[in-house]
Motif scaffolding. Sequence first.
Motif, PDB file in Angstrom:
ATOM      1  N   LEU B 145       3.618  -6.222  -8.825  1.00  0.00           N
ATOM      2  CA  LEU B 145       2.233  -5.377  -8.763  1.00  0.00           C
ATOM      3  C   LEU B 145       1.587  -5.628  -9.982  1.00  0.00           C
ATOM      4  O   LEU B 145       0.621  -5.134 -10.226  1.00  0.00           O
ATOM      5  CB  LEU B 145       2.386  -4.181  -8.139  1.00  0.00           C
ATOM      6  CG  LEU B 145       2.391  -3.977  -6.704  1.00  0.00           C
ATOM      7  CD1 LEU B 145       3.080  -2.601  -6.401  1.00  0.00           C
ATOM      8  CD2 LEU B 145       0.869  -4.068  -6.016  1.00  0.00           C
ATOM      9  N   PRO B 148      -1.628  -8.156 -10.645  1.00  0.00           N
ATOM     10  CA  PRO B 148      -2.767  -7.630 -10.126  1.00  0.00           C
ATOM     11  C   PRO B 148      -3.413  -6.400 -10.738  1.00  0.00           C
ATOM     12  O   PRO B 148      -4.595  -6.259 -10.739  1.00  0.00           O
ATOM     13  CB  PRO B 148      -2.483  -7.662  -8.541  1.00  0.00           C
ATOM     14  CG  PRO B 148      -1.082  -7.586  -8.324  1.00  0.00           C
ATOM     15  CD  PRO B 148      -0.609  -8.299  -9.477  1.00  0.00           C
ATOM     16  N   LEU B 149      -2.415  -5.662 -11.120  1.00  0.00           N
ATOM     17  CA  LEU B 149      -2.927  -4.440 -11.894  1.00  0.00           C
ATOM     18  C   LEU B 149      -3.635  -4.663 -13.097  1.00  0.00           C
ATOM     19  O   LEU B 149      -4.635  -4.171 -13.337  1.00  0.00           O
ATOM     20  CB  LEU B 149      -1.850  -3.388 -11.896  1.00  0.00           C
ATOM     21  CG  LEU B 149      -1.239  -2.435 -11.064  1.00  0.00           C
ATOM     22  CD1 LEU B 149      -0.168  -1.973 -11.015  1.00  0.00           C
ATOM     23  CD2 LEU B 149      -2.352  -1.486 -10.376  1.00  0.00           C
ATOM     24  N   GLU B 152      -6.927  -6.218 -12.319  1.00  0.00           N
ATOM     25  CA  GLU B 152      -7.877  -5.202 -12.027  1.00  0.00           C
ATOM     26  C   GLU B 152      -8.370  -4.419 -13.168  1.00  0.00           C
ATOM     27  O   GLU B 152      -9.698  -3.748 -13.104  1.00  0.00           O
ATOM     28  CB  GLU B 152      -7.474  -4.386 -11.038  1.00  0.00           C
ATOM     29  CG  GLU B 152      -7.256  -4.542  -9.610  1.00  0.00           C
ATOM     30  CD  GLU B 152      -8.638  -4.747  -8.908  1.00  0.00           C
ATOM     31  OE1 GLU B 152      -9.821  -5.157  -9.559  1.00  0.00           O
ATOM     32  OE2 GLU B 152      -8.972  -4.066  -7.719  1.00  0.00           O
ATOM     33  N   TRP B 154      -6.760  -2.218 -14.579  1.00  0.00           N
ATOM     34  CA  TRP B 154      -6.448  -0.706 -14.572  1.00  0.00           C
ATOM     35  C   TRP B 154      -5.129  -0.518 -15.429  1.00  0.00           C
ATOM     36  O   TRP B 154      -4.061  -0.355 -14.932  1.00  0.00           O
ATOM     37  CB  TRP B 154      -5.817  -0.584 -12.963  1.00  0.00           C
ATOM     38  CG  TRP B 154      -6.876  -0.416 -11.979  1.00  0.00           C
ATOM     39  CD1 TRP B 154      -8.024  -0.819 -12.037  1.00  0.00           C
ATOM     40  CD2 TRP B 154      -6.610  -0.040 -10.699  1.00  0.00           C
ATOM     41  NE1 TRP B 154      -8.822  -0.767 -10.949  1.00  0.00           N
ATOM     42  CE2 TRP B 154      -7.851  -0.284  -9.768  1.00  0.00           C
ATOM     43  CE3 TRP B 154      -5.937   0.489  -9.883  1.00  0.00           C
ATOM     44  CZ2 TRP B 154      -8.198   0.077  -8.558  1.00  0.00           C
ATOM     45  CZ3 TRP B 154      -6.057   0.561  -8.493  1.00  0.00           C
ATOM     46  CH2 TRP B 154      -7.071   0.385  -7.786  1.00  0.00           C
ATOM     47  N   HIS B 157      -4.371   3.742 -15.738  1.00  0.00           N
ATOM     48  CA  HIS B 157      -4.588   4.033 -14.513  1.00  0.00           C
ATOM     49  C   HIS B 157      -3.604   4.876 -13.835  1.00  0.00           C
ATOM     50  O   HIS B 157      -2.294   4.581 -13.889  1.00  0.00           O
ATOM     51  CB  HIS B 157      -5.003   2.990 -13.427  1.00  0.00           C
ATOM     52  CG  HIS B 157      -5.860   3.446 -12.303  1.00  0.00           C
ATOM     53  ND1 HIS B 157      -5.207   3.905 -11.421  1.00  0.00           N
ATOM     54  CD2 HIS B 157      -7.019   3.270 -12.167  1.00  0.00           C
ATOM     55  CE1 HIS B 157      -6.148   3.999 -10.323  1.00  0.00           C
ATOM     56  NE2 HIS B 157      -7.238   3.789 -10.680  1.00  0.00           N
ATOM     57  N   VAL B 159      -2.469   4.931 -10.776  1.00  0.00           N
ATOM     58  CA  VAL B 159      -1.844   3.943 -10.049  1.00  0.00           C
ATOM     59  C   VAL B 159      -0.740   3.158 -10.659  1.00  0.00           C
ATOM     60  O   VAL B 159       0.462   2.845 -10.667  1.00  0.00           O
ATOM     61  CB  VAL B 159      -2.650   3.145  -9.284  1.00  0.00           C
ATOM     62  CG1 VAL B 159      -2.005   1.753  -8.804  1.00  0.00           C
ATOM     63  CG2 VAL B 159      -3.561   3.796  -8.074  1.00  0.00           C
ATOM     64  N   LEU B 162       2.377   5.109 -11.796  1.00  0.00           N
ATOM     65  CA  LEU B 162       3.094   5.360 -10.778  1.00  0.00           C
ATOM     66  C   LEU B 162       3.912   4.229 -10.553  1.00  0.00           C
ATOM     67  O   LEU B 162       5.131   4.345 -10.277  1.00  0.00           O
ATOM     68  CB  LEU B 162       2.320   5.820  -9.454  1.00  0.00           C
ATOM     69  CG  LEU B 162       2.175   7.110  -9.016  1.00  0.00           C
ATOM     70  CD1 LEU B 162       1.287   7.334  -7.832  1.00  0.00           C
ATOM     71  CD2 LEU B 162       3.509   7.761  -8.516  1.00  0.00           C
ATOM     72  N   VAL B 163       3.459   3.187 -10.652  1.00  0.00           N
ATOM     73  CA  VAL B 163       3.923   1.767 -10.126  1.00  0.00           C
ATOM     74  C   VAL B 163       5.084   1.550 -11.118  1.00  0.00           C
ATOM     75  O   VAL B 163       6.152   1.104 -10.890  1.00  0.00           O
ATOM     76  CB  VAL B 163       2.925   0.716 -10.354  1.00  0.00           C
ATOM     77  CG1 VAL B 163       3.727  -0.757 -10.091  1.00  0.00           C
ATOM     78  CG2 VAL B 163       2.245   0.952  -8.941  1.00  0.00           C
ATOM     79  N   GLU B 166       8.126   3.534 -10.769  1.00  0.00           N
ATOM     80  CA  GLU B 166       8.876   3.156  -9.422  1.00  0.00           C
ATOM     81  C   GLU B 166       9.763   1.691  -9.905  1.00  0.00           C
ATOM     82  O   GLU B 166      10.819   1.818  -9.328  1.00  0.00           O
ATOM     83  CB  GLU B 166       7.912   2.815  -8.471  1.00  0.00           C
ATOM     84  CG  GLU B 166       8.431   2.362  -7.248  1.00  0.00           C
ATOM     85  CD  GLU B 166       8.179   3.414  -6.092  1.00  0.00           C
ATOM     86  OE1 GLU B 166       7.828   4.648  -6.271  1.00  0.00           O
ATOM     87  OE2 GLU B 166       9.029   3.305  -4.992  1.00  0.00           O
ATOM     88  N   TYR B 167       9.014   1.030 -10.557  1.00  0.00           N
ATOM     89  CA  TYR B 167       9.803  -0.190 -10.859  1.00  0.00           C
ATOM     90  C   TYR B 167      10.776  -0.008 -11.805  1.00  0.00           C
ATOM     91  O   TYR B 167      11.820  -0.389 -11.949  1.00  0.00           O
ATOM     92  CB  TYR B 167       8.747  -1.336 -11.442  1.00  0.00           C
ATOM     93  CG  TYR B 167       8.163  -2.151 -10.487  1.00  0.00           C
ATOM     94  CD1 TYR B 167       8.313  -2.156  -9.083  1.00  0.00           C
ATOM     95  CD2 TYR B 167       6.838  -2.466 -10.686  1.00  0.00           C
ATOM     96  CE1 TYR B 167       7.647  -3.098  -8.232  1.00  0.00           C
ATOM     97  CE2 TYR B 167       5.979  -3.325  -9.976  1.00  0.00           C
ATOM     98  CZ  TYR B 167       6.532  -3.491  -8.542  1.00  0.00           C
ATOM     99  OH  TYR B 167       5.751  -4.069  -7.618  1.00  0.00           O
TER     100      TYR B 167
END
Lengths: 264, 264
Positions: B145, B148-149, B152, B154, B157, B159, B162-163, B166-167
């Motif tokens: 991800l 693409p983040l 974008e 971002w 951001h 999101v 958070l990503v 998580e990773y």
Amino acid sequence: MNQKAIGVFDSGIGGLTVYQALKDKMPDEKVVYLGDTARLPYGTKSAETIIRYSEENAAFLMGKKVKIIVIACNSSSSYALPHLQNKLDIPVIGVINPGAEAAVRGGAQKIGIIGTTATINSRAYEKTITRLKPGLKIVSRDCPLFVPLVEEGWLDHPVTRLVIGEYLLPLKNQGIEKLVLGCTHYPVLKKVISEVIGAGIELIDSAQTTTENVFSILTELDWLRNSGKRSADEFYATDFPERFQKIGEIFLKRKIVKVQAISF
Amino acid sequence: MNQKAIGVFDSGIGGLTVYQALKDKMPDEKVVYLGDTARLPYGTKSAETIIRYSEENAAFLMGKKVKIIVIACNSSSSYALPHLQNKLDIPVIGVINPGAEAAVRGGAQKIGIIGTTATINSRAYEKTITRLKPGLKIVSRDCPLFVPLVEEGWLDHPVTRLVIGEYLLPLKNQGIEKLVLGCTHYPVLKKVISEVIGAGIELIDSAQTTTENVFSILTELDWLRNSGKRSADEFYATDFPERFQKIGEIFLKRKIVKVQAISF
């Protein structure tokens, strides 16, 4: 014709939503699926290249003696559909027309369209909808994070909900009545999209609308499979069959027994 | 040689982090950048195809009379570097060796490596690190991800935070002391990665380590540009120069005046 298979091709894995919708509707039909994973994405390639790749994919499926070909890829549906329809002597259908037809049905005045950046920039849905029913208000938006979120398997994840809100609440606030899921990956997110934006907006799932189309054509031609004996579906990928298998299982929520590697 | 440009090629836009690091360190140098956006991603292609594309990219840069070529693409660095080094009579450097060298420097015992799925599956960093210093503990993880983040925009951001958590928190919990950012997009997220996983883990930014490498080579050869007169850098893309321009501005935090479309 009845006993022959339905052929489906896509640039990759996303077309499995179409595969699944076909099987839900017509469980007795055999499907041969080809994912051109070695050459994806199609969306960033020229029209000539997309047509050439689509011809090769269709020729492979013709070799498998299919009775109808479904192009489960937006870019290929945009650029190669009329070409393949002229060239082949079996029916060929794409994903864009069925989605656009569902969008204009009924009285909705304001339609949202989402897809990959390439699909949105191509304005394929917008043009088709406007041709079918001029004067509708159309709001488009690309959602580039949806495909990697689906491929991660984060189907009901806080990140996915946040991203959906960020992309789609502005469309909701503009008063869209229907939302065309203009990418074959997106139906996998249908439930969570509905939860985030509310059930008031009708989601148009092109996998389903395309399946309805296939069903009518096969019914009209009386080509539906009429034997109770089912044959196993076949899956082919042009590269990394393991990845196809792994991500495919997110789409189908079951094991894919075998993915065969082929190359052109 | 001094007045000649530094050539950089990448499969797309990510190599702009290398471009920016080169300019930060050597602002007087002229850089010619080629993004092979028509044929990305390289990571899913065969070694032969990657070598062929890399040769074409290098030939284009040779036509621009560059004095050194930087392969700012992990897949191309893995597969095409020795080949181009043999073939060309100017220095060619990739992004993997400098990153791996920085990883083994000092006394760290446990190294994390992140990259795209293709880079992680290729085990390119892992193999190079193990060759340089056998016995280190290596923990790898793909982060599909992140690209693409970044694209974008971002960069800071919720999101993205958070990503990243998580990773990367599982890698932190395994006790890594250094983390190799094994994808040219990732340096754009360096600040927010550091905020999420804490400053205790040293981030290895291959754009910077590669730049140090270029600087030493040019210094040793006495090929650094010695005139105060700066020439404008040149940017080329094989497809969608507008997209290159738009996303490139996220990387460089400034306008890119002109991106020229070329095709092979």
